[in-house]
Design a protein around this motif. Sequence first.
Motif, short mmCIF file in Angstrom:
data_model
loop_
_atom_site.label_atom_id
_atom_site.label_comp_id
_atom_site.label_asym_id
_atom_site.label_seq_id
_atom_site.Cartn_x
_atom_site.Cartn_y
_atom_site.Cartn_z
N GLU A 491 18.25 -3.18 22.84
CA GLU A 491 19.06 -2.96 24.03
C GLU A 491 19.65 -4.29 24.49
O GLU A 491 19.08 -5.35 24.24
CB GLU A 491 18.20 -2.38 25.15
CG GLU A 491 17.49 -1.09 24.80
CD GLU A 491 16.60 -0.61 25.91
OE1 GLU A 491 16.69 -1.15 27.03
OE2 GLU A 491 15.79 0.31 25.68
N ASP A 524 22.83 -1.58 28.29
CA ASP A 524 23.49 -0.74 27.30
C ASP A 524 22.52 -0.37 26.18
O ASP A 524 21.57 -1.10 25.89
CB ASP A 524 24.69 -1.48 26.70
CG ASP A 524 25.86 -1.53 27.65
OD1 ASP A 524 26.07 -0.56 28.40
OD2 ASP A 524 26.57 -2.56 27.66
N ASP A 525 22.80 0.76 25.52
CA ASP A 525 22.00 1.23 24.38
C ASP A 525 20.53 1.36 24.74
O ASP A 525 19.64 1.07 23.92
CB ASP A 525 22.15 0.29 23.17
CG ASP A 525 23.56 0.27 22.63
OD1 ASP A 525 24.20 1.34 22.63
OD2 ASP A 525 24.03 -0.80 22.21
N ASN A 544 18.88 5.25 20.81
CA ASN A 544 19.66 4.39 21.70
C ASN A 544 20.75 5.24 22.32
O ASN A 544 21.79 5.48 21.70
CB ASN A 544 20.30 3.24 20.91
CG ASN A 544 19.30 2.25 20.39
OD1 ASN A 544 18.87 2.34 19.25
ND2 ASN A 544 18.92 1.29 21.21
N LYS A 547 22.71 4.88 29.29
CA LYS A 547 23.42 3.83 30.01
C LYS A 547 22.73 3.68 31.36
O LYS A 547 22.55 4.66 32.09
CB LYS A 547 24.89 4.20 30.19
CG LYS A 547 25.71 3.22 30.98
CD LYS A 547 26.04 1.98 30.17
CE LYS A 547 27.02 1.08 30.94
NZ LYS A 547 27.30 -0.17 30.21
#
Length: 715
Positions: A491, A524-525, A544, A547
Amino acid sequence: MKSKITLIVTFVFCHISFAQEKDSIVANKLAEVVVTGQLGPQSIKKSVFNVRVISKEDIKQLAANNLSDVLNQYLNITVQNSGSDGRSTVSMFGLDAQYFKILVDNIPLVSDTGMGTNVDLTQVNLDDVERIEIIEGSMGVTHGANAVSGILNIITKKAATKKWEISATVQEETVGDEYALFDKGRHIQALKIAHNFNENWYGNVGANHNNFAGFFDDKKGKDYSVNDGLRGYSWLPKEQFVGNGLLGYKKNNFNIFYKFDYYGEEVNYYNPILNPQDNYPFPETYYAKDKRYFTNRFYHHLNSNGKLFSKLNYNVSLSHQKQERDLEKFNYQLETQEEFDNTRATYQSKEVLYSTGTLSNFFNTKKVDFQLGYEITNEKGFYDAIAGLFFDNLQQLKNVEKELDNYDIFTVAEINLSDKFSVRPGIRYSFQSAFDNQYASSLGLRYIFKKGLETRASIGTSFRTPNFDELYTYFVDSNHNMQGNPELVPENSTSYELSFKRDCLLNSGGQIANNIALTFLDVDDRIDMVLTQTTPTLNYKYVNINKYKMWNVSTTEQYTYKNWNVKVGAALVGISQKLDLAALNITSDDKFLYSLQLNSSISYNIPKWNTLFALYYKYNGQQQQFVAGTDENGDAKFFLNEVKPYSWMDTSVRKTFFKNQLEVTAGARNLFDIQSVQLIQNGGTGGAHTSGGSDLLLGYGRSYFLKLTYNLNFN
């Protein structure tokens, strides 16, 4: 309420109208030195980062034995407890313990699934702690992987003011309303000996024993022989042993120390289900299938710091840590109270070789400083199938052994454009053995206005690498299928912070200090276990997918007048999570959900009595979160779950006798007698999240403690 309003009005008056201020900053704030995230030890006033300090005095007032005892009272931090295994972990800004890094003297502390992350707070002893430093936000440049929501650095004691310092402590504490001298309550003993051999050599040794006898609540303990589900404990009994030692040498511009820590733990699980045992022709007897969990952790740290060539500042650490967890299974005969068929095996092991170092002070000027650094981590991990099922390359394994390495280089510059304005850029590059190479960057600014108002702004990035469970877990039964994912990627996070801080003296002799901070965090991810299939079975998999956004505004005010010290704080957090389950063609709402936290403390010192009274309060507002489940038709859907608000209050009285040789602290934790808080699960049937409500475990109710410490210091 009236006193709080008066305090706020006084604070605002201090900040807007400077008529009452003297041109001076509070002396003790000037003297406060921090090391976390710095190029070297320096005044907290000069730090580009907004550093929060928990002093040794704060720890003593709370009669805290471990980190869990301390962090309950601080803003933006939530302690999450588990009575089933006795663990306590930290959550910051709504992100769990995998995103928050805990260090001891700048060395990440090893845990079951991480290096510095997911640390059990009850396993971090505070006997030899000098202070605790906390920085919020992404700190990937200076502290590498997983420093996403913040870092906590425990600074241990490495010097003595007297030739000999001997401290012995006994602490007795109830667990809720349960207490007995041996088999109920919490019983702590500690011994610390420090010695200055001469002006160059220093050493200390210490030992701590913490026996938590468990919390019965409505359970009946291990020897209860009726098969009605009431055998055992609501909170499992846990016994901890800690041993540590340090040997240090310093002369001129050369310093070196070696630190050793041992941690041992035993947790006992007593099965509520009893099994009949054929004892013909005698009456039927029962036995239970019980378990014990053992943890052993060894920590070695060798550090050298000083000057090279009478100019360059260096600081190098080498650390070796090893943690093993064993599971002992046995049968317990209720009538004879004897164990049989005992088997013991190691089910989890982690061994880490870690080194970090910095080199700075390249220029003959105070205007510019430049730091080069490195970090090397070699992790070897082992999980046996008795801890769960694992797979590798889609092949189910009896156990999993993996090695993860990273080699990082980073550089930070600190540019003092003037006495008031500083700029601090930084960058790190990480060579990863299991994932794509990662990088982090940061930029910090500090400016001091004419009236002493300190302003700080920063932007920083970090990354979190997937943990062992997320990569390799594999669990299947008739209703569920939960899978790890070896294809996970790290991440990435970015945080922004703006803070204002000011201390001022009033003509009345009082002192006011204020800190306001605004933070925004973007991840993110984000890795999450998501529902990927509803029929014929519920399939879950780590992917993943999420958000995550968070913004926070927090403020703390401290007012000191004569023997009074009052602190008031507030934090408002907004969290947005977007869960996109493409396989099921559903997406969650990404609106911001808000939560409020308030805290305050008040202390009053009576010097002629050598007595200090303290009261701590924290309010945790309602928390909400979208979770995936299935509706009454078996279709996948998102539901909004709620955790109801609750309050926490602690109090203590501390008095010293015989010229401060004997210190007595008495008090109470959890005055509102909180054990659990209601978790409202809004809808969802047939899935992981059902309709209705349940209870989220928080504590074991109001407890009382008495702590006696004898200090013998002499030259």
